[in-house]
Design a protein around this motif. Structure first.
Motif, short mmCIF file in Angstrom:
data_model
loop_
_atom_site.label_atom_id
_atom_site.label_comp_id
_atom_site.label_asym_id
_atom_site.label_seq_id
_atom_site.Cartn_x
_atom_site.Cartn_y
_atom_site.Cartn_z
N PHE A 1 1.12 8.72 2.04
CA PHE A 1 0.43 7.87 2.99
C PHE A 1 0.34 8.56 4.34
CE2 PHE A 1 2.36 4.54 0.25
CZ PHE A 1 1.20 3.86 -0.09
N THR A 2 -0.77 8.35 5.05
CA THR A 2 -0.89 8.75 6.45
C THR A 2 -1.45 7.57 7.22
OG1 THR A 2 -3.11 9.66 6.11
CG2 THR A 2 -1.27 11.21 5.97
N GLY A 3 -1.17 7.54 8.50
CA GLY A 3 -1.70 6.49 9.36
C GLY A 3 -1.25 5.10 8.97
N LEU A 4 -0.07 4.99 8.41
CA LEU A 4 0.43 3.69 7.95
C LEU A 4 0.76 2.81 9.15
CD1 LEU A 4 0.89 2.67 5.08
CD2 LEU A 4 3.27 3.27 5.32
N LYS A 5 0.20 1.61 9.16
CA LYS A 5 0.42 0.65 10.26
C LYS A 5 0.89 -0.68 9.69
CE LYS A 5 -1.16 3.37 13.44
NZ LYS A 5 -0.21 4.32 13.91
N LYS A 6 1.89 -1.24 10.32
CA LYS A 6 2.41 -2.54 9.89
C LYS A 6 1.54 -3.64 10.49
CE LYS A 6 6.70 -5.13 9.70
NZ LYS A 6 8.13 -5.08 10.01
N HIS A 7 0.97 -4.49 9.62
CA HIS A 7 0.13 -5.59 10.07
C HIS A 7 0.96 -6.87 10.18
CE1 HIS A 7 -3.54 -7.83 10.73
NE2 HIS A 7 -3.22 -8.64 9.75
N THR A 8 1.67 -7.20 9.13
CA THR A 8 2.61 -8.31 9.12
C THR A 8 3.89 -7.82 8.44
OG1 THR A 8 1.89 -9.18 6.98
CG2 THR A 8 0.76 -10.03 8.94
N LYS A 9 4.81 -8.72 8.24
CA LYS A 9 6.09 -8.34 7.61
C LYS A 9 5.88 -7.80 6.20
CE LYS A 9 10.55 -10.35 6.43
NZ LYS A 9 11.37 -11.57 6.43
N THR A 10 4.86 -8.28 5.51
CA THR A 10 4.65 -7.89 4.11
C THR A 10 3.36 -7.12 3.88
OG1 THR A 10 3.58 -10.00 3.66
CG2 THR A 10 5.96 -9.87 3.27
N THR A 11 2.61 -6.78 4.92
CA THR A 11 1.32 -6.10 4.75
C THR A 11 1.25 -4.86 5.63
OG1 THR A 11 0.28 -8.24 4.36
CG2 THR A 11 -1.17 -6.40 4.81
N TYR A 12 0.88 -3.73 5.01
CA TYR A 12 0.69 -2.47 5.71
C TYR A 12 -0.70 -1.94 5.37
CZ TYR A 12 5.74 -2.31 6.46
OH TYR A 12 7.02 -2.59 6.84
N GLY B 1 -3.14 1.73 5.60
CA GLY B 1 -3.09 3.16 5.82
C GLY B 1 -4.03 3.89 4.90
N ARG B 2 -3.88 5.20 4.83
CA ARG B 2 -4.70 6.04 3.96
C ARG B 2 -3.80 6.66 2.90
NH1 ARG B 2 -9.64 8.19 3.68
NH2 ARG B 2 -10.27 7.24 5.63
N LEU B 3 -4.18 6.49 1.64
CA LEU B 3 -3.44 7.08 0.52
C LEU B 3 -4.15 8.35 0.09
CD1 LEU B 3 -1.24 7.01 -1.64
CD2 LEU B 3 -2.70 5.48 -2.97
N HIS B 4 -3.44 9.47 0.15
CA HIS B 4 -3.99 10.77 -0.24
C HIS B 4 -3.56 11.08 -1.67
CE1 HIS B 4 -5.35 11.98 3.79
NE2 HIS B 4 -4.37 11.18 4.19
N TYR B 5 -4.54 11.20 -2.55
CA TYR B 5 -4.27 11.55 -3.94
C TYR B 5 -4.20 13.06 -4.12
CZ TYR B 5 -5.65 6.70 -4.70
OH TYR B 5 -5.74 5.35 -4.65
N SER B 6 -4.97 13.78 -3.34
CA SER B 6 -5.00 15.25 -3.37
C SER B 6 -5.46 15.71 -1.99
CB SER B 6 -5.94 15.76 -4.47
OG SER B 6 -7.27 15.42 -4.16
N LYS B 7 -5.69 17.02 -1.84
CA LYS B 7 -6.15 17.53 -0.56
C LYS B 7 -7.56 17.05 -0.23
CE LYS B 7 -3.36 21.67 -0.34
NZ LYS B 7 -3.34 23.13 -0.24
N ARG C 1 -9.13 14.19 -1.89
CA ARG C 1 -9.43 12.82 -2.29
C ARG C 1 -8.41 11.86 -1.67
NH1 ARG C 1 -8.13 9.87 -7.13
NH2 ARG C 1 -9.42 8.01 -7.12
N SER C 2 -8.93 10.91 -0.92
CA SER C 2 -8.09 9.89 -0.31
C SER C 2 -8.91 8.63 -0.13
CB SER C 2 -7.54 10.36 1.03
OG SER C 2 -8.58 10.47 1.96
N GLU C 3 -8.22 7.51 0.12
CA GLU C 3 -8.93 6.27 0.39
C GLU C 3 -8.05 5.35 1.24
OE1 GLU C 3 -9.94 4.13 -3.16
OE2 GLU C 3 -7.94 4.32 -3.99
N LEU C 4 -8.72 4.45 1.95
CA LEU C 4 -8.01 3.47 2.74
C LEU C 4 -7.42 2.42 1.82
CD1 LEU C 4 -10.57 3.07 5.63
CD2 LEU C 4 -8.36 4.19 5.74
N VAL C 5 -6.18 2.03 2.08
CA VAL C 5 -5.50 1.07 1.20
C VAL C 5 -4.74 0.04 2.02
CG1 VAL C 5 -5.25 2.66 -0.75
CG2 VAL C 5 -3.44 2.51 0.97
N LYS C 6 -4.44 -1.05 1.35
CA LYS C 6 -3.58 -2.10 1.88
C LYS C 6 -2.37 -2.15 0.95
CE LYS C 6 -3.64 -7.15 2.02
NZ LYS C 6 -4.54 -8.31 1.87
#
Length: 141
Positions: free
Chosen positions: A79-90, A92-98, A100-105
Motif C-alpha cells: 500500500f502507498t498513500g494510506l489514509k485513515k478515514h474512520t476507525k474501520t475504513t482506510y 490508499g493505493r494497492l500496488h500489485y506490481s511496478k 499495475r496499481s489501483e485505488l482501494v478502500k
C-alpha cells in the motif's frame, strides 16, 4: 552606525519570518493498517463471482505477501498513500506490481475479517461499490 544597520536587519528578518528560529517542518508520517491486521496470517477468500481462493497472506508494515495455495507462486503487494478515514475504513493505493496499481478502500469488520475494495469495479456504477458478493477481496483469519 553599524549598530543601527544590524538592528534594522534583525528587525527586518523577524518581521518577514526569515529568522533562524523558524525551521522548515516536513511531515514524513506513514499511516499503517491497525496492528490487529498486520500481526496475523490471513487467508484471501473470493467474492461470490470468482472461483475458490484460499491464499495465505502475511503482512509486514504496508507490504504483504500472498502465497497462492497449491503452487509455489508468491505475490508481493504493498500500500502507498494510506489514509485513515474512520476507525474501520482506510483509503490508499494497492500496488500489485511496478506497473499495475489501483485505488482501494480497506474496510475492517472485526479483528478476524477485513475487505479490500477497488475504486472501480467492472459492471458496478459508482466508487468503492464492491461488496462481498461481487468485487471485494475478502480476508479472514
Amino acid at each position: 552606525m553599524k549598530k543601527i544597520v544590524y538592528t534594522t536587519l534583525a528587525i527586518g528578518l523577524a518581521v518577514t519570518g526569515l529568522g533562524v528560529a523558524n525551521p522548515t517542518i516536513a511531515s514524513a508520517k506513514t499511516t499503517y493498517l491497525p496492528k490487529t491486521v498486520r500481526s496475523h496470517t490471513w487467508y484471501r477468500l473470493t467474492d461470490g463471482a470468482q472461483g475458490g481462493f484460499h491464499d495465505k497472506t502475511t503482512f509486514k508494515g504496508n507490504h504483504f505477501t500472498v502465497k497462492v495455495k497449491g503452487s509455489s507462486l508468491h505475490y508481493h503487494w504493498h500500500f502507498t498513500g494510506l489514509k485513515k478515514h474512520t476507525k474501520t475504513t482506510y483509503y490508499g493505493r494497492l500496488h500489485y506490481s511496478k506497473k499495475r496499481s489501483e485505488l482501494v478502500k480497506v474496510k475492517i469488520f472485526s479483528h478476524k475479517h477485513f475487505d479490500i475494495i477497488p475504486k472501480h469495479v467492472f459492471h458496478l456504477a459508482g466508487n468503492y461499490t464492491g461488496n462481498e458478493s461481487y468485487g471485494a477481496m475478502i480476508f479472514k483469519r
